[in-house]
Design a protein around this motif. Structure first.
Motif, PDB file in Angstrom:
ATOM      1  N   UNK B 164       0.710  -1.383   0.016  1.00  0.00           N
ATOM      2  CA  UNK B 164      -0.107   0.201  -0.052  1.00  0.00           C
ATOM      3  C   UNK B 164       0.837   1.329   0.071  1.00  0.00           C
ATOM      4  N   UNK B 165       1.874   1.338   0.797  1.00  0.00           N
ATOM      5  CA  UNK B 165       2.540   2.665   0.856  1.00  0.00           C
ATOM      6  C   UNK B 165       3.441   2.790  -0.317  1.00  0.00           C
ATOM      7  N   UNK B 166       3.670   1.924  -1.259  1.00  0.00           N
ATOM      8  CA  UNK B 166       4.384   1.980  -2.229  1.00  0.00           C
ATOM      9  C   UNK B 166       3.503   2.260  -3.290  1.00  0.00           C
ATOM     10  N   UNK B 167       2.296   1.910  -3.424  1.00  0.00           N
ATOM     11  CA  UNK B 167       1.167   2.527  -4.202  1.00  0.00           C
ATOM     12  C   UNK B 167       0.658   3.902  -4.024  1.00  0.00           C
ATOM     13  N   UNK B 168       0.973   4.425  -2.657  1.00  0.00           N
ATOM     14  CA  UNK B 168       0.701   5.733  -2.220  1.00  0.00           C
ATOM     15  C   UNK B 168       1.743   6.599  -2.697  1.00  0.00           C
ATOM     16  N   UNK B 169       3.109   6.161  -2.432  1.00  0.00           N
ATOM     17  CA  UNK B 169       4.234   6.996  -2.532  1.00  0.00           C
ATOM     18  C   UNK B 169       4.391   8.359  -1.906  1.00  0.00           C
ATOM     19  N   UNK B 170       4.777   9.306  -2.528  1.00  0.00           N
ATOM     20  CA  UNK B 170       4.768  10.688  -1.967  1.00  0.00           C
ATOM     21  C   UNK B 170       3.555  11.337  -1.550  1.00  0.00           C
ATOM     22  N   UNK B 171       2.495  10.543  -2.021  1.00  0.00           N
ATOM     23  CA  UNK B 171       0.999  11.167  -1.357  1.00  0.00           C
ATOM     24  C   UNK B 171       0.714  10.890   0.155  1.00  0.00           C
ATOM     25  N   UNK B 172       1.731  10.083   0.795  1.00  0.00           N
ATOM     26  CA  UNK B 172       1.433   9.776   1.998  1.00  0.00           C
ATOM     27  C   UNK B 172       1.458  11.249   2.874  1.00  0.00           C
ATOM     28  N   UNK B 173       1.931  12.183   2.672  1.00  0.00           N
ATOM     29  CA  UNK B 173       2.126  13.323   3.406  1.00  0.00           C
ATOM     30  C   UNK B 173       0.543  13.737   3.445  1.00  0.00           C
ATOM     31  N   UNK B 175      -2.276  12.210   2.649  1.00  0.00           N
ATOM     32  CA  UNK B 175      -3.122  10.914   3.386  1.00  0.00           C
ATOM     33  C   UNK B 175      -2.916  10.959   4.841  1.00  0.00           C
ATOM     34  N   UNK B 176      -1.808  11.424   5.490  1.00  0.00           N
ATOM     35  CA  UNK B 176      -1.464  11.377   6.970  1.00  0.00           C
ATOM     36  C   UNK B 176      -2.175  12.637   7.421  1.00  0.00           C
ATOM     37  N   UNK B 177      -2.476  13.769   6.694  1.00  0.00           N
ATOM     38  CA  UNK B 177      -3.201  14.834   7.485  1.00  0.00           C
ATOM     39  C   UNK B 177      -4.582  14.402   7.513  1.00  0.00           C
ATOM     40  N   UNK B 178      -5.208  13.439   6.545  1.00  0.00           N
ATOM     41  CA  UNK B 178      -6.490  12.994   6.734  1.00  0.00           C
ATOM     42  C   UNK B 178      -6.692  12.425   7.963  1.00  0.00           C
ATOM     43  N   UNK B 179      -5.989  11.279   7.999  1.00  0.00           N
ATOM     44  CA  UNK B 179      -5.933  10.343   9.197  1.00  0.00           C
ATOM     45  C   UNK B 179      -5.337  10.604  10.504  1.00  0.00           C
ATOM     46  N   UNK B 180      -4.181  11.256  10.622  1.00  0.00           N
ATOM     47  CA  UNK B 180      -3.806  11.871  12.203  1.00  0.00           C
ATOM     48  C   UNK B 180      -4.632  12.828  12.622  1.00  0.00           C
ATOM     49  N   UNK B 181      -4.591  13.128  14.019  1.00  0.00           N
ATOM     50  CA  UNK B 181      -5.191  14.016  14.881  1.00  0.00           C
ATOM     51  C   UNK B 181      -4.804  15.166  14.175  1.00  0.00           C
ATOM     52  N   UNK B 182      -5.846  16.057  14.754  1.00  0.00           N
ATOM     53  CA  UNK B 182      -5.496  17.625  14.195  1.00  0.00           C
ATOM     54  C   UNK B 182      -4.116  18.320  14.800  1.00  0.00           C
ATOM     55  N   UNK B 308      -7.320   9.780  -4.401  1.00  0.00           N
ATOM     56  CA  UNK B 308      -6.242   8.622  -4.426  1.00  0.00           C
ATOM     57  C   UNK B 308      -6.779   7.847  -5.438  1.00  0.00           C
ATOM     58  N   UNK B 309      -6.168   7.418  -6.579  1.00  0.00           N
ATOM     59  CA  UNK B 309      -6.620   6.642  -7.771  1.00  0.00           C
ATOM     60  C   UNK B 309      -6.986   5.437  -7.450  1.00  0.00           C
ATOM     61  N   UNK B 310      -8.198   4.752  -7.754  1.00  0.00           N
ATOM     62  CA  UNK B 310      -9.042   5.461  -8.522  1.00  0.00           C
ATOM     63  C   UNK B 310     -10.217   6.218  -8.168  1.00  0.00           C
ATOM     64  N   UNK B 311     -10.756   5.872  -7.090  1.00  0.00           N
ATOM     65  CA  UNK B 311     -12.160   6.384  -6.647  1.00  0.00           C
ATOM     66  C   UNK B 311     -12.399   6.668  -5.202  1.00  0.00           C
ATOM     67  N   UNK B 312     -11.276   6.952  -4.278  1.00  0.00           N
ATOM     68  CA  UNK B 312     -11.185   7.602  -3.264  1.00  0.00           C
ATOM     69  C   UNK B 312     -10.926   8.843  -3.147  1.00  0.00           C
ATOM     70  N   UNK B 313     -11.823   9.849  -2.723  1.00  0.00           N
ATOM     71  CA  UNK B 313     -11.386  11.306  -2.457  1.00  0.00           C
ATOM     72  C   UNK B 313     -11.562  11.508  -1.015  1.00  0.00           C
TER      73      UNK B 313
END
Ligand code: FES
Ligand code: FE2
Lengths: 67, 459
Positions: B164-173, B175-182, B308-313
């Motif tokens: 998964x993290x290879x699929x996400x690549x640099x976009x992790x930054x 995605x982390x903002x979404x799932x980490x606490x404020x 995130x390709x294809x259908x998760x926004x």
């Protein structure tokens, strides 16, 4: 012939008579209307089953023996 | 007339050199059928959140592409994703949306599966099957790859897909903002309320490309901004924190993901937000201070909508939510929207956010209604015999992106288009469709993992 048993109303601890002349105590009821988890009390055709836990199918539950 | 598309045909449908995309890819039933095979069985897809299956026996029925799947936690506490189709004759095993159960019993003939997928109950097993059926061979079909990343559950049907993290690549930054606490704490979020689900008469790619970076459609939401549904009583969001910020469109075309964001100036400080309630305002202000402390330069990123390709926004900040655009035919999309809050936030904050979220998003949300009108009328006006002969235009900002973005010592991964002055661009959409084309043409993941050959160019 006994009335068809409504599995949704069967409670753990009750005894049921099963297809194959066995009786079993209800251990838990998943409330899907299809299965019961039971422990065999008597099983003349297969005495090794007594004490074993199993899932029994609604059509194999012939009647409620106790309330 | 049915048209069969050879893999080579997709380069004609997505002409990235000229910034044009054929309408066929949105309206053609054969292409849609091909997408199910080539995209939705190979990509990583968002299934749900661990907080939805907190206890053993909890389940949530989700979808991967067109197919129903069961997300559940077994008696040992392990999370699984199964195809929601009985191994006997294919009946939908679980027809509830969510719940808690010791077993999944098929309504057709009564086969019953444990929460770890094992076939445990077969009616007339002794008499009709003579105890000869090998139950171990008929468990529910399990996804070959699944991951719990900071509470988000993702799965793919392709055992050869990259991790998964290879699929996400640099976009992790982002995605982390979404799932980490404020406040920046690792994975500090949970789902609040139910999942909103509704149908939109449009192809699934319309919303996916809208969320990946369509700043241009801001005009559609002018009425919402005039009403002022935002958490400080103005506009639809808190814009004061964007003061002096750069506006950047970030694309990872080799992976298909993208987002828009604002980059605060180097020496920016937290500013008040959520002004409609003093408790909520204070909560977020303290969180901003804590996050700045924790993240340093990265705190400057104010993440906006992304896909995130294809259908998760998702929207990582205001209103913090996840959308999945489930394909339901070339002309139908079933939208599911999850809402996130900080797990440790006080009840007043969670309730305030719940109210804000439903004002903004979902079938009754004022902002989302604007978007849906655009998608469904654009789609229906593109289906006709004449309309589909013509391409859509994605030429905005072509040739202006960079791959070495740096500002005040902060380097950003990906292909970055600075839209501060331009105010809009379409590079993220171009990245999305060039990835779509690769998925439709590639034989397998050896071809799809293009970044292993150093591919990450601007488009
Ligand atoms: S289809 Fe499920 S038991 Fe027959
Ligand atoms: Fe919008």
């Amino acid at each position: 012939m006994a009335d068809i048993v409504n599995l949704f109303e069967v409670e753990p601890g009750q005894t049921v008579r099963l297809h194959g002349n066995a009786t079993a105590e209800v251990v838990s009821n998943p409330r899907d209307g299809v299965w019961l988890f039971v422990r065999y009390l008597t099983s003349p055709d297969d005495p090794d089953q007594v004490g074993a836990e199993d899932m029994v199918f609604a059509q194999d539950v012939l009647e409620l023996v106790t309330d | 007339m049915a048209i069969t598309f050879q893999p080579s045909a997709y380069s004609g449908l997505v002409d990235q050199d000229n910034g044009m995309v054929s309408r066929e890819i949105f309206v053609n039933a054969d292409i849609y059928a091909e997408e199910q095979e080539r995209i939705f069985t190979r990509a990583w897809l968002f299934v749900g959140h661990e907080s939805q299956v907190a206890k053993p026996g909890d389940f949530f029925v989700s979808s991967m592409g067109e197919e129903s799947v069961i997300l559940c936690r077994d008696r040992q506490g392990e999370i699984h994703v199964f195809l929601n189709s009985c191994m006997h004759r294919g009946m939908k095993v679980c027809r509830y949306d969510e719940g808690n159960t010791p077993i999944f019993t098929c309504p057709y003939h009564g086969w019953s599966f444990a929460t770890d997928g094992a076939l445990v109950g077969v009616p007339f097993y002794k008499d009709a099957y003579h105890e000869e059926l090998d139950k171990s061979q008929w468990s529910l079909i399990r996804v070959p790859k699944m991951v719990n990343y900071k509470g988000g559950i993702w799965a793919t049907w392709d055992p050869n897909a990259p991790d998964f993290l290879d699929y996400i690549g640099g976009f992790k930054t982002y995605l982390d903002i979404l799932f980490d606490g404020w406040d920046g704490s690792e994975g500090g979020t949970e789902i609040i309320g139910g999942i909103e689900k509704w149908m939109v008469p449009s192809n699934w790619k319309f919303p996916a490309e809208n969320f990946i970076g369509d700043r241009y459609h801001n005009i559609s939401h002018r009425s919402v901004d005039l009403v002022g549904i935002g958490p400080s009583g103005q506009g639809r969001r808190d814009n004061s924190e964007r003061e002096g910020a750069k506006s950047l469109d970030v694309s990872f075309p080799e992976r298909g993901h993208g987002t828009v964001m604002f980059l605060r100036p180097e020496h920016a400080q937290p500013v008040p937000s959520y002004q409609n309630d003093p408790i909520v305002a204070d909560y977020f202000y303290q969180c901003e201070i804590a996050r700045k402390e924790r993240q340093g330069q990265l705190w400057r990123i104010l993440a906006g909508p992304g896909t995130i390709f294809p259908n998760m926004s998702f929207l990582p900040r205001q209103p913090r939510s996840i959308a999945v655009w489930h394909p339901r035919g070339p002309d139908q999309t079933e939208v599911w929207r999850w809402f996130l809050v900080d797990r440790s936030a006080p009840p007043e904050v969670k309730e305030f956010l719940r109210q804000y979220y439903i004002r903004y998003s979902g079938p009754a949300g004022l902002t989302e209604q604007d978007d849906m009108e655009n998608w469904n009328y654009a789609h229906s006006a593109s289906r006709g015999a004449m309309a589909r002969r013509h391409h859509y235009n994605y030429q905005m900002g072509m040739g202006y992106a960079v791959t070495d973005f740096e500002d005040g010592g902060l380097k950003l991964d990906g292909t970055v288009l600075d839209t501060t002055k331009a105010r809009a661009g379409e590079q993220n959409q171009r990245g999305f469709y060039s990835r779509w084309r690769e998925f439709m043409a590639a034989r397998d993941w050896d071809e799809l993992a293009t970044w292993r050959n150093g591919n990450g160019s601007a488009c």
